[in-house]
Each structure stands twice: as structure tokens, then as C-alpha cells.
Design a protein around this motif. Structure first.
Motif, PDB file in Angstrom:
ATOM      1  N   SER A 264      12.745  -2.151   8.205  1.00  0.00           N
ATOM      2  CA  SER A 264      11.291  -2.090   8.313  1.00  0.00           C
ATOM      3  C   SER A 264      10.647  -2.020   6.931  1.00  0.00           C
ATOM      4  N   VAL A 265       9.413  -2.517   6.849  1.00  0.00           N
ATOM      5  CA  VAL A 265       8.658  -2.547   5.601  1.00  0.00           C
ATOM      6  C   VAL A 265       7.315  -1.856   5.823  1.00  0.00           C
ATOM      7  N   VAL A 266       6.942  -0.996   4.889  1.00  0.00           N
ATOM      8  CA  VAL A 266       5.629  -0.365   4.950  1.00  0.00           C
ATOM      9  C   VAL A 266       4.849  -0.769   3.704  1.00  0.00           C
ATOM     10  N   GLY A 267       3.639  -1.292   3.914  1.00  0.00           N
ATOM     11  CA  GLY A 267       2.779  -1.643   2.799  1.00  0.00           C
ATOM     12  C   GLY A 267       2.254  -0.391   2.118  1.00  0.00           C
ATOM     13  N   LEU A 268       2.182  -0.408   0.788  1.00  0.00           N
ATOM     14  CA  LEU A 268       1.777   0.761   0.017  1.00  0.00           C
ATOM     15  C   LEU A 268       0.645   0.417  -0.943  1.00  0.00           C
ATOM     16  N   THR A 269      -0.102   1.450  -1.304  1.00  0.00           N
ATOM     17  CA  THR A 269      -1.124   1.344  -2.336  1.00  0.00           C
ATOM     18  C   THR A 269      -1.110   2.627  -3.145  1.00  0.00           C
ATOM     19  N   ILE A 270      -1.641   2.588  -4.344  1.00  0.00           N
ATOM     20  CA  ILE A 270      -1.681   3.769  -5.213  1.00  0.00           C
ATOM     21  C   ILE A 270      -2.998   4.504  -4.994  1.00  0.00           C
ATOM     22  N   MET A 271      -2.911   5.817  -4.750  1.00  0.00           N
ATOM     23  CA  MET A 271      -4.100   6.635  -4.534  1.00  0.00           C
ATOM     24  C   MET A 271      -4.107   7.823  -5.483  1.00  0.00           C
ATOM     25  N   PRO A 272      -5.300   8.258  -5.911  1.00  0.00           N
ATOM     26  CA  PRO A 272      -5.384   9.467  -6.728  1.00  0.00           C
ATOM     27  C   PRO A 272      -5.128  10.711  -5.890  1.00  0.00           C
TER      28      PRO A 272
ATOM     29  N   ILE B 254      -5.360  12.113  -1.260  1.00  0.00           N
ATOM     30  CA  ILE B 254      -4.151  11.873  -0.473  1.00  0.00           C
ATOM     31  C   ILE B 254      -4.095  12.711   0.797  1.00  0.00           C
ATOM     32  N   HIS B 255      -4.922  13.763   0.883  1.00  0.00           N
ATOM     33  CA  HIS B 255      -4.932  14.573   2.108  1.00  0.00           C
ATOM     34  C   HIS B 255      -5.477  13.793   3.292  1.00  0.00           C
ATOM     35  N   LYS B 256      -5.996  12.589   3.045  1.00  0.00           N
ATOM     36  CA  LYS B 256      -6.522  11.741   4.115  1.00  0.00           C
ATOM     37  C   LYS B 256      -5.533  10.650   4.516  1.00  0.00           C
ATOM     38  N   ALA B 257      -4.376  10.587   3.866  1.00  0.00           N
ATOM     39  CA  ALA B 257      -3.499   9.422   4.023  1.00  0.00           C
ATOM     40  C   ALA B 257      -2.057   9.829   4.282  1.00  0.00           C
TER      41      ALA B 257
ATOM     42  N   ILE C 182       0.092   4.882   2.279  1.00  0.00           N
ATOM     43  CA  ILE C 182       0.225   3.769   3.222  1.00  0.00           C
ATOM     44  C   ILE C 182      -1.012   2.883   3.183  1.00  0.00           C
ATOM     45  N   PHE C 183      -0.773   1.600   3.071  1.00  0.00           N
ATOM     46  CA  PHE C 183      -1.812   0.583   2.887  1.00  0.00           C
ATOM     47  C   PHE C 183      -2.489   0.190   4.197  1.00  0.00           C
ATOM     48  N   GLY C 184      -1.743   0.301   5.299  1.00  0.00           N
ATOM     49  CA  GLY C 184      -2.307  -0.089   6.588  1.00  0.00           C
ATOM     50  C   GLY C 184      -1.686  -1.342   7.181  1.00  0.00           C
ATOM     51  N   LEU C 185      -0.577  -1.787   6.611  1.00  0.00           N
ATOM     52  CA  LEU C 185       0.199  -2.908   7.157  1.00  0.00           C
ATOM     53  C   LEU C 185       1.657  -2.474   7.231  1.00  0.00           C
ATOM     54  N   TYR C 186       2.275  -2.690   8.403  1.00  0.00           N
ATOM     55  CA  TYR C 186       3.678  -2.316   8.593  1.00  0.00           C
ATOM     56  C   TYR C 186       4.422  -3.499   9.215  1.00  0.00           C
ATOM     57  N   LEU C 187       5.700  -3.595   8.906  1.00  0.00           N
ATOM     58  CA  LEU C 187       6.599  -4.502   9.604  1.00  0.00           C
ATOM     59  C   LEU C 187       7.697  -3.621  10.195  1.00  0.00           C
TER      60      LEU C 187
END
Length: 295
Positions: free
Chosen positions: A164-172, A176-179, A224-229
Motif C-alpha cells: 500500500s502507498v500513502v500520499g504525504l505532505t510536509i506540515m509545520p 499536525i494535531h489536525k492531521a 497524510i496528503f489525502g490520497l491512498y493506494l
């Protein structure tokens, strides 16, 4: 194992939209308009479906509340009445025909009770069957920084790995308490990560102790970016949580099942070359309306 070409995508959109109340009393948040790069006003859900189809996905399922089935059928399955169609510009008449073609690829599934995001995903089990599938959020739209779309990038990584693949993004750190966040070991620096932990909405203290990634600033984390495989094995863990009535924050969640999927099969993280626009919060939606049109 992800051996077959990915054909299906699932978009759960059965939430109540409480963060956008009272607008969501009358308009589902997935139907809120955005203005695309062509200047066309379209519902958020259409942009998400187009992202999937443009990446080569053949079939898309949306998971909705029973009371909303007619609304989405009207959007995706029913053409406008002739008198309205005749009033549209030639370009919009063409787009209406395009929507009918798009709708032929859409299956509408029902979540009879709103028991959480994980439960909504589980409602697609019988439709997905034993295939890998793309999972997309219903209140995020995507814009790639490169020629390939964000969804296409995830599918390209799928071809390189057997998990499986999880899309990622960099957050400050301060948001991060929201993600959902992950940590792991780089396989390709700043691009592909072997995931060693997923954690939902961590505190900054927890993240700094447990979710640091080599080479990244102490105030930045992979989220997590919001796209998963995902492989269909995810449904086994979701079923187990539902059958055991194991709830987190009162609902059946996805992230803890993703962590179990990682432990059993392994999981790859990919830092998407693109931007994810949130349409599920008032301030974020307002900013999306400004920024998405400029791309």
C-alpha cells in the motif's frame, strides 16, 4: 499484494459537514463550488472524481448517506431538463454531456449509519472486492506541481512497490494535531519513505519524540496528503474493529487500521509533488477559492 492495475477509487462523502454549518443544512459540503482553471464553477466532488479518472481509474464509488442519494444521482446520473439544457451556452451543453459520461463510471454506495470515516470506507468492501483501490478524501482537491497529476504520481509509486502507498505532505508542527502523521526511513530522500508508524492527530510532544524523520527540520513532519493506494486487506481490520465495537473518539477510524495494515504488509509513503486544498473548514475553503483558481 498490488499486482493488478488499479481500476477502482472510493470517495466517502457521508459526513454531516458540521464544521461548515449552517451552510451544510442546505448544501452538502461536497457540492460546494470551486472555480477551476478554466473559470468553470463546479462542485468539489466533480473535481475529485476528475482527478481519479484522469489518472486512469476506470470506476469510482462514492459513499453517501441514504437521504443524499437522490442529490448525487441528480448531479451524476441525470441530465438537465431540455428547457434548461437549451439555455446553456454551447460550452456548458458540451460539459453537461461530459458529466453524463463521467456519471456512467460512478457507483453510489450507502452508509446507512454515520459511524465514522473507517466505517464509511468499509461500506465499499463488497464493491471493491479483492482488488487494490485508491481512497480519496471527499473534502480535498489536488493540484500537481509537475506534469503528472497527484493521483497519477501515487499510481506510479504503486508500480514500483508491492504494498500500500500513502500520499504525504510536509506540515509545520503547529497544525499536525489536525492531521494523520507518519514516520519512517527514506528509500529515496525527500520522496519515498518506508513507513514505520502512522499516528492520528499527535501532540507536538508526541511527534517530536516518536515521529521525527531524518533530515527534516525539528518543526516539520510528514502528514497524510489525502490520497491512498490500499490493498483489500484493510477491510479485514476495519471489519474486526466494527465487529468488536472498537471505537476511537466515538467512531470507527481508519488510521489505526492503516497502522495494522502497515504492520502486516508494509507500507510506502510518497511525498506528493503537489498541493492539497482543504474545502472542509470555513477558513480553508475560503483560501482554496482564492488559491486554486490562480494555479
Amino acid at each position: 499484494m498490488l499486482k493488478n492495475q488499479v481500476r477502482k477509487a472510493v470517495i466517502p462523502i457521508a459526513g454531516f459537514g458540521t464544521r461548515l454549518f449552517p451552510a451544510t443544512k442546505v448544501v452538502k459540503k461536497e457540492l460546494f463550488p470551486i472555480i477551476d482553471q478554466d473559470g468553470r464553477a463546479k462542485p468539489v466532488i466533480i473535481a475529485i472524481i476528475e482527478e481519479a479518472i484522469s489518472a486512469g481509474i476506470a470506476e469510482v464509488a462514492i459513499v453517501v448517506q441514504p437521504d443524499d442519494q437522490e442529490i448525487f444521482e441528480n448531479l451524476l446520473k441525470n441530465p438537465p431538463k431540455k428547457e434548461l439544457l437549451d439555455k446553456l451556452s454551447p460550452l456548458n451543453q458540451e460539459y453537461s454531456r461530459y458529466l453524463e459520461e463521467l456519471g456512467s463510471k460512478i457507483t453510489i454506495l450507502l452508509q446507512e449509519e454515520q459511524l465514522g470515516y473507517g466505517h464509511a470506507v468499509f461500506c465499499a468492501k463488497n464493491w471493491v472486492q479483492n482488488e487494490p483501490f485508491m481512497l480519496m478524501l471527499g473534502d480535498h482537491i489536488y493540484a500537481s506541481d509537475i506534469e503528472k497529476s497527484c493521483a497519477s504520481q501515487i499510481l506510479d509509486v504503486d508500480k514500483q512497490v508491492n504494498q500500500s502507498v500513502v500520499g504525504l505532505t510536509i506540515m509545520p508542527a503547529e497544525i499536525i494535531h489536525k492531521a494523520g502523521c507518519v514516520t519512517g526511513v527514506w528509500q529515496d530522500l525527500n520522496s519515498i519513505l518506508s513507513v514505520t508508524q502512522l499516528y492520528e492527530k499527535p501532540t507536538i510532544d508526541y511527534a517530536q519524540q516518536h515521529l521525527r524523520v531524518e533530515g527534516m527540520s525539528e518543526n516539520e513532519f510528514l502528514c497524510i496528503f489525502g490520497l491512498y493506494l490500499l490493498t483489500p486487506k484493510i477491510f479485514d481490520f476495519l471489519a474486526e474493529h466494527i465487529n468488536q465495537n472498537f471505537r476511537e473518539r466515538g467512531e470507527f477510524q481508519l488510521t489505526s487500521c492503516l497502522e495494522r495494515l502497515r504492520q502486516e504488509e508494509g507500507m510506502t509513503g510518497y511525498v506528493v509533488k503537489g498541493k492539497c486544498f482543504d474545502t472542509g473548514l470555513p477558513d480553508a475553503y475560503r483560501q482554496t477559492m482564492i488559491d486554486f483558481r490562480k494555479l
